[in-house]
Motif scaffolding. Sequence first.
Motif, PDB file in Angstrom:
ATOM      1  N   ALA A  93      27.267   4.969  58.350  1.00  0.00           N
ATOM      2  CA  ALA A  93      27.180   6.180  57.551  1.00  0.00           C
ATOM      3  C   ALA A  93      28.610   6.388  56.707  1.00  0.00           C
ATOM      4  CB  ALA A  93      26.984   7.408  58.564  1.00  0.00           C
ATOM      5  N   ARG A  94      29.727   5.821  57.275  1.00  0.00           N
ATOM      6  CA  ARG A  94      31.146   5.957  56.714  1.00  0.00           C
ATOM      7  C   ARG A  94      31.161   4.967  55.827  1.00  0.00           C
ATOM      8  NH1 ARG A  94      34.712   9.267  55.236  1.00  0.00           N
ATOM      9  NH2 ARG A  94      36.946   8.223  55.155  1.00  0.00           N
ATOM     10  N   MET A  95      30.644   3.484  56.089  1.00  0.00           N
ATOM     11  CA  MET A  95      30.766   2.585  55.140  1.00  0.00           C
ATOM     12  C   MET A  95      30.007   2.963  53.884  1.00  0.00           C
ATOM     13  SD  MET A  95      30.111  -0.896  57.842  1.00  0.00           S
ATOM     14  CE  MET A  95      29.946  -2.068  56.709  1.00  0.00           C
ATOM     15  N   LEU A  96      28.697   3.359  54.088  1.00  0.00           N
ATOM     16  CA  LEU A  96      27.990   3.857  52.854  1.00  0.00           C
ATOM     17  C   LEU A  96      28.803   4.859  52.020  1.00  0.00           C
ATOM     18  CD1 LEU A  96      25.352   4.250  51.324  1.00  0.00           C
ATOM     19  CD2 LEU A  96      24.873   5.928  52.673  1.00  0.00           C
ATOM     20  N   GLY A  97      29.368   6.196  53.026  1.00  0.00           N
ATOM     21  CA  GLY A  97      30.189   6.954  52.457  1.00  0.00           C
ATOM     22  C   GLY A  97      31.384   6.309  51.596  1.00  0.00           C
ATOM     23  N   HIS A  98      32.001   5.539  52.113  1.00  0.00           N
ATOM     24  CA  HIS A  98      33.220   4.837  51.546  1.00  0.00           C
ATOM     25  C   HIS A  98      32.906   4.333  50.097  1.00  0.00           C
ATOM     26  CE1 HIS A  98      37.390   4.384  52.373  1.00  0.00           C
ATOM     27  NE2 HIS A  98      37.330   3.345  51.634  1.00  0.00           N
ATOM     28  N   ILE A  99      31.979   3.746  50.274  1.00  0.00           N
ATOM     29  CA  ILE A  99      31.384   2.907  48.948  1.00  0.00           C
ATOM     30  C   ILE A  99      31.492   4.062  47.664  1.00  0.00           C
ATOM     31  CG2 ILE A  99      29.828   1.621  47.277  1.00  0.00           C
ATOM     32  CD1 ILE A  99      28.816   0.398  50.450  1.00  0.00           C
ATOM     33  N   VAL A 106      35.093   5.710  63.383  1.00  0.00           N
ATOM     34  CA  VAL A 106      34.411   5.936  64.695  1.00  0.00           C
ATOM     35  C   VAL A 106      35.182   6.374  65.698  1.00  0.00           C
ATOM     36  CG1 VAL A 106      33.116   4.767  66.415  1.00  0.00           C
ATOM     37  CG2 VAL A 106      32.372   4.558  63.884  1.00  0.00           C
ATOM     38  N   ARG A 107      36.588   5.666  65.736  1.00  0.00           N
ATOM     39  CA  ARG A 107      37.359   5.920  66.945  1.00  0.00           C
ATOM     40  C   ARG A 107      37.909   7.228  67.042  1.00  0.00           C
ATOM     41  NH1 ARG A 107      40.629   1.610  65.165  1.00  0.00           N
ATOM     42  NH2 ARG A 107      39.246  -0.219  65.479  1.00  0.00           N
ATOM     43  N   HIS A 108      37.922   7.977  65.862  1.00  0.00           N
ATOM     44  CA  HIS A 108      38.310   9.553  65.774  1.00  0.00           C
ATOM     45  C   HIS A 108      37.288  10.469  65.532  1.00  0.00           C
ATOM     46  CE1 HIS A 108      39.449   8.563  61.652  1.00  0.00           C
ATOM     47  NE2 HIS A 108      39.014  10.056  61.412  1.00  0.00           N
ATOM     48  N   PHE A 109      36.217  10.126  65.130  1.00  0.00           N
ATOM     49  CA  PHE A 109      35.258  11.336  64.503  1.00  0.00           C
ATOM     50  C   PHE A 109      33.996  11.155  65.305  1.00  0.00           C
ATOM     51  CE2 PHE A 109      33.072  13.713  61.079  1.00  0.00           C
ATOM     52  CZ  PHE A 109      34.272  14.493  60.662  1.00  0.00           C
ATOM     53  N   ASP A 110      33.355  12.420  65.374  1.00  0.00           N
ATOM     54  CA  ASP A 110      32.240  12.703  66.078  1.00  0.00           C
ATOM     55  C   ASP A 110      30.946  12.652  65.321  1.00  0.00           C
ATOM     56  OD1 ASP A 110      30.635  13.567  68.610  1.00  0.00           O
ATOM     57  OD2 ASP A 110      30.234  15.569  67.524  1.00  0.00           O
ATOM     58  N   ALA A 111      29.774  11.915  65.903  1.00  0.00           N
ATOM     59  CA  ALA A 111      28.681  11.834  64.935  1.00  0.00           C
ATOM     60  C   ALA A 111      27.945  13.148  64.682  1.00  0.00           C
ATOM     61  CB  ALA A 111      27.716  10.729  65.721  1.00  0.00           C
ATOM     62  N   LEU A 166      34.926  25.344  61.343  1.00  0.00           N
ATOM     63  CA  LEU A 166      33.962  25.281  62.413  1.00  0.00           C
ATOM     64  C   LEU A 166      33.031  24.031  62.442  1.00  0.00           C
ATOM     65  CD1 LEU A 166      32.829  28.955  62.447  1.00  0.00           C
ATOM     66  CD2 LEU A 166      33.978  27.841  64.260  1.00  0.00           C
ATOM     67  N   GLY A 167      32.742  23.744  63.418  1.00  0.00           N
ATOM     68  CA  GLY A 167      31.689  22.374  63.751  1.00  0.00           C
ATOM     69  C   GLY A 167      32.307  21.181  63.722  1.00  0.00           C
ATOM     70  N   GLY A 168      33.901  21.093  63.725  1.00  0.00           N
ATOM     71  CA  GLY A 168      34.767  19.955  63.346  1.00  0.00           C
ATOM     72  C   GLY A 168      34.909  19.290  64.610  1.00  0.00           C
ATOM     73  N   CYS A 169      35.619  18.384  64.797  1.00  0.00           N
ATOM     74  CA  CYS A 169      35.697  17.437  65.834  1.00  0.00           C
ATOM     75  C   CYS A 169      37.265  17.379  66.137  1.00  0.00           C
ATOM     76  CB  CYS A 169      35.200  16.146  65.985  1.00  0.00           C
ATOM     77  SG  CYS A 169      35.334  15.153  64.514  1.00  0.00           S
ATOM     78  N   GLY A 170      37.970  18.230  65.435  1.00  0.00           N
ATOM     79  CA  GLY A 170      39.510  18.146  65.617  1.00  0.00           C
ATOM     80  C   GLY A 170      40.177  18.954  66.654  1.00  0.00           C
ATOM     81  N   GLY A 171      39.162  19.746  67.458  1.00  0.00           N
ATOM     82  CA  GLY A 171      39.745  20.800  68.342  1.00  0.00           C
ATOM     83  C   GLY A 171      39.022  22.373  67.956  1.00  0.00           C
ATOM     84  N   SER A 172      38.566  22.518  66.783  1.00  0.00           N
ATOM     85  CA  SER A 172      37.872  23.846  66.707  1.00  0.00           C
ATOM     86  C   SER A 172      36.513  23.712  67.429  1.00  0.00           C
ATOM     87  CB  SER A 172      37.768  24.067  65.212  1.00  0.00           C
ATOM     88  OG  SER A 172      39.185  24.186  64.433  1.00  0.00           O
ATOM     89  N   GLY A 180      27.991   7.741  76.043  1.00  0.00           N
ATOM     90  CA  GLY A 180      28.378   6.739  74.914  1.00  0.00           C
ATOM     91  C   GLY A 180      28.368   7.572  73.638  1.00  0.00           C
ATOM     92  N   SER A 181      28.228   6.743  72.465  1.00  0.00           N
ATOM     93  CA  SER A 181      28.189   7.376  71.330  1.00  0.00           C
ATOM     94  C   SER A 181      27.452   6.379  70.240  1.00  0.00           C
ATOM     95  CB  SER A 181      29.344   7.885  70.703  1.00  0.00           C
ATOM     96  OG  SER A 181      30.044   6.491  70.062  1.00  0.00           O
ATOM     97  N   PRO A 182      26.718   7.095  69.290  1.00  0.00           N
ATOM     98  CA  PRO A 182      26.122   6.111  68.281  1.00  0.00           C
ATOM     99  C   PRO A 182      27.118   5.524  67.309  1.00  0.00           C
ATOM    100  CG  PRO A 182      25.876   8.517  67.644  1.00  0.00           C
ATOM    101  CD  PRO A 182      26.668   8.590  68.935  1.00  0.00           C
ATOM    102  N   ALA A 183      27.966   4.723  67.790  1.00  0.00           N
ATOM    103  CA  ALA A 183      29.025   4.325  66.984  1.00  0.00           C
ATOM    104  C   ALA A 183      28.654   3.363  65.727  1.00  0.00           C
ATOM    105  CB  ALA A 183      30.020   3.445  67.660  1.00  0.00           C
TER     106      ALA A 183
END
Lengths: 203, 381
Positions: free
Chosen positions: B225-231, B274-279, B101-107, B216-219
């Motif tokens: 955020a993802r770069m930080l997370g990835h580290i 960013v291409r497949h995930f919602d902020a 719930l709250g995801g961006c994959g279709g739920s 738009g989107s805050p790409a």
Amino acid sequence: MALRNEQSLITSWIEIGSRVLDLGCGDGALLAYLRRERKVRGYGIEIDPENIIHCVNAGVSVLHSDLDAGLGDFRDHSFDYVIMTQTLQAMRYPHRLLAEMLRVGHTGIVTFPNMGYWKCRLQMAFGGRMPVSRTLPHQWYDTPNLHLCTLLDFETLCAETGIRILERRAVDHVHRSGLGRRLVPNLLGEIAIYRVCRAHPAA
Amino acid sequence: MNDKMEASAGLVTPQRFHSSETLLLRSGAKLPCFELIYESYGELNAARSNGILICHALSGDHHVAGYHDSKEQRPGWWDNIIGPGKAIDTCRFFVVCPNNLGGCGGSTGPLTPNPVSGRPYGPDFPIVTVSDWVDSQYLLMRHLGIDRWAAVIGGSLGGMQSLEWAIRKPGHLQAAFIIAAAPKLSSQNIAFNEVARQAIRSDPEFHGGRYLDHDGSPARGLMLARMLGHITYLSDDVLAQKFGRALQDEELKFGYGVEFQVESYLRYKGLSFVRHFDANTYLLFTKVLDYFDPAAATNGALAAAMAPARANFYVLSFSSDWRFAPARSREITRALLDADKQVTTLEVQSEQGHDSFLMPIPVYHRFMRTALERLHAALPN
């Protein structure tokens, strides 16, 4: 055969339905046996991941941990028995682990190879070499046994650290305990099996 | 079917579960109805006893194994462990993975229409928690005609869901696999999440979360955020091994463009995410992490919180994971010991940091396979 005898002796010391911790439990065979024969609950502690997978296969709950780091995850007096078979001599600080055993458990059961066994003495005295035998199969340079001792050594440590010996068996490599081994255990016993507790339980 | 597909769960079509039951959320908010998109692999047996629930982590979704079509480049995110003959064997088990719930994959989530306005929820989607996820997954379980999962399995935030399942629905799972998780976030963990959120929220394209209204989107922010997370998912060692101080070109340029290979790698990771995930989902899921603390209900005593649990626990950690280090797993184990629960642990030697739980490390997968084979042998057919 040997394992089965050690198992049945230890099993005879364990009350039905008790809570058991097995330090260095290997493939979990003893715990699986105790669960079947004595309905015990409890855990093994093991450092080797391959052994842990064996334990999982045997349905034994096992914690992946290094005994040299102590038993800090366990509360005081949280087990009826803490068992350590053929593990004490491979520890970095055997005396500390013994103290930890009797902190978390009411009763400790310890087995180890006896360096006072006459064949060991002979190899040292006349061969001039470190003993190698069925119970001590390693050479001095590749042995996991860092702290080998005799029955007398162990009992001296117990006396000095407030550990009471409830029972002692000295057996041969197939775990027979004949008359001779009862009379002169430190000379004739190949393997030592002890049941111990704190001399002053409140301490 | 080509070779890569034959070794996997094969072609899979996502399915939908619609719940018209009102879900009362931990925050007090209510979801009048919701949908979960999910995938399943393998067959449910006659006794309906061989179901396994896979719980996904921060950036995961329901597509955990197999392929959506023959053109898909990569299989689901945990395909190396789920499939026929794999450690989570779909020949033995009926494996289910929903998008939370709250995801961006279709739920139901920030991208789906708010029944009140007819427009996407966006930032108005209520904050959910791990316990809300478990409640919604429970309804999905019921919908599938299952009363009890053979196992609930998850890594990272997914492991937190396994833990919550064991506490919240004790009669409805046999085994809980808690992998590379923690009983709650540390201050440092929350701090990283907050920087990620600020990166998104301070992007000029964020528009208070209403970026869809502005086409738009805050790409940039999401990428940061993802770069930080990835580290934080990788270890110092694995970065050193992969890139060291290697340069993109032969020599230093004395500028601010991409020079070191690690910079290029992080940008690539950020951009493809960013291409497949919602902020808004990213913001929401970091809050789910921050709020997770099952011991809060028992004054911080995790062992007391565990008291109702009846599952067989398997707690796994990875030596190079500094995000949820082995010490954090030991906190869970210690509480389980204090609560006198069945628990087995494994600390896997690994070099890939937090991401190790997604890697096909042989001893790790053999452990999973052995535990699940044993579990399967004892299931009613």
